[in-house]
Every structure is written in C-alpha cells, then in structure tokens.
Scaffold this motif. Structure first.
Motif, short mmCIF file in Angstrom:
data_model
loop_
_atom_site.label_atom_id
_atom_site.label_comp_id
_atom_site.label_asym_id
_atom_site.label_seq_id
_atom_site.Cartn_x
_atom_site.Cartn_y
_atom_site.Cartn_z
N PHE A 196 -3.35 3.89 -2.44
CA PHE A 196 -4.53 4.06 -3.26
C PHE A 196 -4.39 3.13 -4.45
O PHE A 196 -3.26 2.78 -4.78
N PRO A 197 -5.45 2.69 -5.08
CA PRO A 197 -6.84 3.02 -4.82
C PRO A 197 -7.31 2.49 -3.46
O PRO A 197 -6.69 1.60 -2.89
N ALA A 198 -8.42 3.04 -3.02
CA ALA A 198 -9.00 2.63 -1.74
C ALA A 198 -9.36 1.15 -1.79
O ALA A 198 -9.78 0.63 -2.83
N THR A 199 -9.19 0.48 -0.67
CA THR A 199 -9.62 -0.92 -0.55
C THR A 199 -11.11 -1.02 -0.85
O THR A 199 -11.59 -2.01 -1.39
N ALA A 200 -11.86 0.04 -0.49
CA ALA A 200 -13.30 0.08 -0.76
C ALA A 200 -13.59 -0.07 -2.25
O ALA A 200 -14.57 -0.71 -2.64
N ALA A 201 -12.72 0.48 -3.09
CA ALA A 201 -12.92 0.40 -4.55
C ALA A 201 -12.73 -1.05 -5.02
O ALA A 201 -13.51 -1.55 -5.85
N LEU A 202 -11.72 -1.71 -4.48
CA LEU A 202 -11.46 -3.10 -4.87
C LEU A 202 -12.60 -4.00 -4.40
O LEU A 202 -13.04 -4.91 -5.11
N LEU A 203 -13.11 -3.69 -3.23
CA LEU A 203 -14.23 -4.46 -2.68
C LEU A 203 -15.51 -4.20 -3.49
O LEU A 203 -16.27 -5.13 -3.78
N GLN A 204 -15.72 -2.96 -3.84
CA GLN A 204 -16.90 -2.59 -4.63
C GLN A 204 -16.95 -3.37 -5.93
O GLN A 204 -17.98 -3.92 -6.32
N GLU A 205 -15.80 -3.46 -6.59
CA GLU A 205 -15.71 -4.17 -7.88
C GLU A 205 -16.00 -5.66 -7.67
O GLU A 205 -16.78 -6.26 -8.39
N ARG A 206 -15.37 -6.23 -6.65
CA ARG A 206 -15.51 -7.67 -6.45
C ARG A 206 -16.94 -8.06 -6.03
O ARG A 206 -17.45 -9.09 -6.44
N LEU A 207 -17.57 -7.18 -5.24
CA LEU A 207 -18.95 -7.45 -4.82
C LEU A 207 -19.94 -7.20 -5.96
O LEU A 207 -21.04 -7.74 -5.95
N GLY A 208 -19.55 -6.34 -6.90
CA GLY A 208 -20.50 -5.90 -7.93
C GLY A 208 -21.48 -4.88 -7.37
O GLY A 208 -22.65 -4.84 -7.76
N ALA A 209 -20.99 -4.04 -6.46
CA ALA A 209 -21.84 -3.01 -5.84
C ALA A 209 -21.84 -1.78 -6.74
O ALA A 209 -21.24 -0.74 -6.41
N LYS A 210 -22.54 -1.91 -7.87
CA LYS A 210 -22.39 -0.94 -8.98
C LYS A 210 -22.73 0.50 -8.63
O LYS A 210 -22.12 1.41 -9.17
N LYS A 211 -23.73 0.70 -7.76
CA LYS A 211 -24.11 2.11 -7.52
C LYS A 211 -23.49 2.70 -6.24
O LYS A 211 -23.77 3.84 -5.88
N ALA A 212 -22.61 1.93 -5.59
CA ALA A 212 -22.07 2.40 -4.31
C ALA A 212 -20.89 3.35 -4.48
O ALA A 212 -20.01 3.12 -5.31
N GLY A 213 -20.85 4.41 -3.69
CA GLY A 213 -19.64 5.18 -3.48
C GLY A 213 -18.86 4.51 -2.37
O GLY A 213 -19.33 3.51 -1.81
N GLY A 214 -17.70 5.04 -2.05
CA GLY A 214 -16.99 4.40 -0.94
C GLY A 214 -15.63 5.00 -0.70
O GLY A 214 -15.10 5.74 -1.52
N PHE A 215 -15.10 4.66 0.47
CA PHE A 215 -13.77 5.18 0.85
C PHE A 215 -13.21 4.33 1.97
O PHE A 215 -13.94 3.60 2.63
N ASP A 216 -11.90 4.46 2.16
CA ASP A 216 -11.25 3.82 3.32
C ASP A 216 -11.20 4.84 4.44
O ASP A 216 -11.13 6.05 4.20
N LEU A 217 -11.22 4.33 5.64
CA LEU A 217 -11.17 5.21 6.81
C LEU A 217 -10.01 4.73 7.68
O LEU A 217 -9.92 3.55 8.00
N SER A 218 -9.13 5.67 8.02
CA SER A 218 -7.91 5.31 8.73
C SER A 218 -7.84 5.99 10.10
O SER A 218 -7.51 7.17 10.18
N VAL A 219 -8.21 5.26 11.13
CA VAL A 219 -8.01 5.74 12.51
C VAL A 219 -7.47 4.57 13.33
O VAL A 219 -7.87 4.35 14.48
N ALA A 220 -6.55 3.81 12.70
CA ALA A 220 -5.95 2.65 13.36
C ALA A 220 -7.03 1.76 13.98
O ALA A 220 -8.10 1.58 13.39
N CYS A 221 -6.78 1.25 15.18
CA CYS A 221 -7.69 0.26 15.78
C CYS A 221 -9.03 0.85 16.21
O CYS A 221 -9.96 0.11 16.51
N SER A 222 -9.13 2.18 16.27
CA SER A 222 -10.43 2.80 16.61
C SER A 222 -11.32 2.91 15.38
O SER A 222 -12.47 3.36 15.48
#
Ligand code: COA
Length: 334
Positions: free
Chosen positions: A90-116
C-alpha cells in the motif's frame, strides 16, 4: 436502481521499449530459444526501465484509453487497477495512478486475483455502471513482473514480461458490452503458483532473500494441467450463461501464458486459430495485462468491429479463473 448495459468506451495499451529475447535468456540461464519457442510460443518479452514501476506503465496505457474514449481524467468516477506486481503493498497503485492522471473525483482500488484479475476487474466495473452508481470507470491491468521473477530460475524466467492495458468502461446501448461473466477460485491449489514472501505470512528477512522467496514460485506442470481444463470449462460456462454457441464467437481472447494451452482450449470448441488473439510470441505472460493488450492490438489493426462477440478467458494463481463475454460497440458518440 437502473440496470444498464456496461461496455468499452475506449482502450489503450503500453509496453516498455526494452526487449529481452530468448537469445538474451540463453546467456542468463541454461535454456535455448528452440526450447522456449516450442514449449511456450514465446520469442521475446518486454522489460520496464529501471526507473519505471507498475503505476508508470499503467499511466501510459490509461492515458491512451482516455484519449480513445474522449474522456478527461477529471470525469472518472472510479479507477480499478488489476495487478500482481503493485508499486507497493500500500498505497494502492490506483492511488498513484489517480494522482498522476489528475482524476480528482475518482475513488479507486487495486484488485488482486493474479492473472485472472483483469476479467474480474471488468466484471466489477460492469456492476458499478449497471446499477447507475458510476458513469466512467477506468480498468487497468498493469505489471512489472520482471521485478518479481528470479532470472536464475529457468522454470519461470522465460515466461513473464512487463506491460499494461486499460479500458474506460461506461454505459452503452442495450445489447452491447459485458454480457456475462464466470468467476472462480480454488484455494486448495494456492501453493502451485505464488509469491511466497513479502506479505504478512513471510515478511522480508535475510532468510527470505537467501532462499529467494521474494520471487514467483511455480509448479509449471501442475499449473499447465489445471490451465488446459479450466480455460475450456470457464469458456463453456460463459457460453451457457449468455446463450451463445462457439459459432457465435468472433474473437477468442485467451490469457497469454503458453501457446500450447491456448491452442488446446481453442481446439475444444473448434475455434479456428484465425479467430484467436495471440501476441504471446512478442510479450510473454504479462499477467493482468495480457487481455487488454491483445484486444487493443486487434482494435488498432482494425480486426474488431461493432457487434463482434469477444470471449475473454484467463486463469492464474489462487488458483483462479475468469471468463467474460464482451460484445464490442454501442458506445455513445464522442
Ligand atoms: C513451465 C512450462 C513451460 C514447462 O514446460 P513443460 O513442457 O511442462 O516442461 P517440463 O517441466 O516437463 O520440463 C521438461 C524438461 O525441460 C527442462 N526445462 C524446464 N525449463 C526449461 C527451460 N527454460 N529451458 C530448457 N529446459 C527446460 C526440464 O528440466 C525437463 O528436463 P528433463 O526432462 O531432463 O527433466 C509449462 O509447464 C507451462 O507453461 N506451465 C504453465 C505455466 C503457466 O502458465 N504459468 C502462469 C500461469 S498464469
């Protein structure tokens, strides 16, 4: 609550420039181009630059998907990053991506089910859109597997690569989009394919590093047997749920883990190989990114048209599996 169709508004992918060929691997471990090509179909794979991590690859793919969708990052409601090699626990990769994209109103999370993971993430995104809770969901599959592979282990070093793919999922015309899913797990096979250390079970220690427990550990033969059966079983389940037959499928999009696994599962339904998306020779197994990478390449080549039925199917650590029926098109005018 509404129950809307959810589908693809835009798609993009990214692979790092650096190529690691089978011939390069011959100099690193006891293997040969001939062995790797005949046993797996892989000829080369991509490696992230030393300064690149998973969120960087995710960013480039996401940026292209947003442009293709005609959606600004600020409009995103949710970001889901499916990954087996996050930047951090943590933090979630989604959070780092959100910041870099400037996706100000987005929530987000990482999802871990390997290759599926990518197909699971699509199923999750589709539910948010179907209920009307969200309009625009970014679904990314991104990996820097080269950081968790032991390049002294020929059983795994030859298989994996780095890359990312992304889609913007939103409401589409009825009769298009994600039409049905089948998701599965069998934790009794957890030890067959895992990253043993680095989590709470085996925190990093000198002992861990000495025994190379921070790298992917795999029983290739057992995973192979599981994969050949489950790819077919999961495909069948989605055909049943959607009321389609193998003849209705325009493109078969299997997880790219081994050419022989792909060929065997296609054979079970008599899918002609021209209808099977294959890029394993160029990228190897990029875990969560294989499916969006393959679809994006086909899309860029003009191989996908509106109304086409794409059958997506994957398997991986867990053990896990997932399949989905995606009817292309129906997105609103940009
Ligand atoms: C890993 C995999 C390619 C191995 O192929 P295989 O045909 O099962 O090969 P085997 O493990 O039976 O090994 C056959 C021989 O090749 C050798 N070998 C294994 N890896 C090798 C390599 N990279 N180069 C050269 N020889 C190798 C083995 O030592 C064995 O030698 P032996 O017969 O003298 O004992 C295959 O099992 C596979 O793809 N499994 C699924 C893995 C997967 O998809 N993982 C990701 C899931 S998301």
């Amino acid at each position: 609550m509404t129950n809307r169709a959810a589908g693809v508004w835009g798609i993009g992918s990214y692979v790092p420039e650096k190529i690691l060929s089978n011939f390069d691997l011959e100099k690193m471990v006891d293997t040969s181009d001939e062995w790797i090509t005949t046993r797996t179909g892989i000829q080369e794979r991509r490696l992230a630059a030393p300064e690149q991590a998973t969120s960087d690859l995710a960013y480039y793919a996401a940026d292209k998907a947003l442009a293709d969708a005609g959606v600004k990052a600020e409009e995103l409601d949710l970001i889901i990053v499916a990954t087996s090699s996050p930047d951090h626990l943590f933090p979630a990769t989604a959070a780092l991506l959100q910041e870099r994209l400037g996706a100000k109103k987005a929530g987000g999370f990482d999802l871990s089910v390997a290759c599926s993971g990518y197909i699971y993430a699509l199923a999750v995104a589709a539910q948010f859109v179907a209920t009307g809770l969200h309009e625009k969901v970014l679904v990314v599959g991104a990996e820097t597997l080269s950081r968790i592979v032991n390049f002294e282990d020929r059983g795994t070093a030859i298989l994996f690569g780095d890359g990312a793919g992304a889609m913007v999922i939103g409401p589409v015309e009825a009769g298009y989009g994600l039409m049905g899913h089948h998701l599965g797990l069998d934790g009794s096979g957890a030890e067959l394919l895992s990253l043993p250390a680095g989590g709470s079970r085996e925190p990093l220690s000198e002992e861990v590093l000495k025994n190379k427990r921070q790298y992917v550990d795999m029983n290739g033969k057992e995973v192979y047997k599981f994969a050949v059966n489950i790819m077919g079983d999961a495909t069948l389940k989605v055909l049943e749920t959607t009321g389609l037959t193998p003849e209705d499928i325009d493109l078969y999009v299997p997880h790219q883990a081994n050419y022989r696994i792909i060929e065997a599962s296609a054979k079970r339904f008599n899918f002609p190989m021209e209808k099977v998306l294959i890029n394993i020779h160029k990228y190897g197994n990029v875990s969560t990114a294989t499916i969006p990478l393959a679809i994006d390449e086909a899309y860029q080549e003009g191989r996908i048209k509106d109304g086409d039925n794409l059958l997506l199917v994957a398997f991986g650590g867990g053990l896990s599996w997932a399949a989905s029926l995606l009817r292309w098109g129906g997105r609103p005018e940009k």
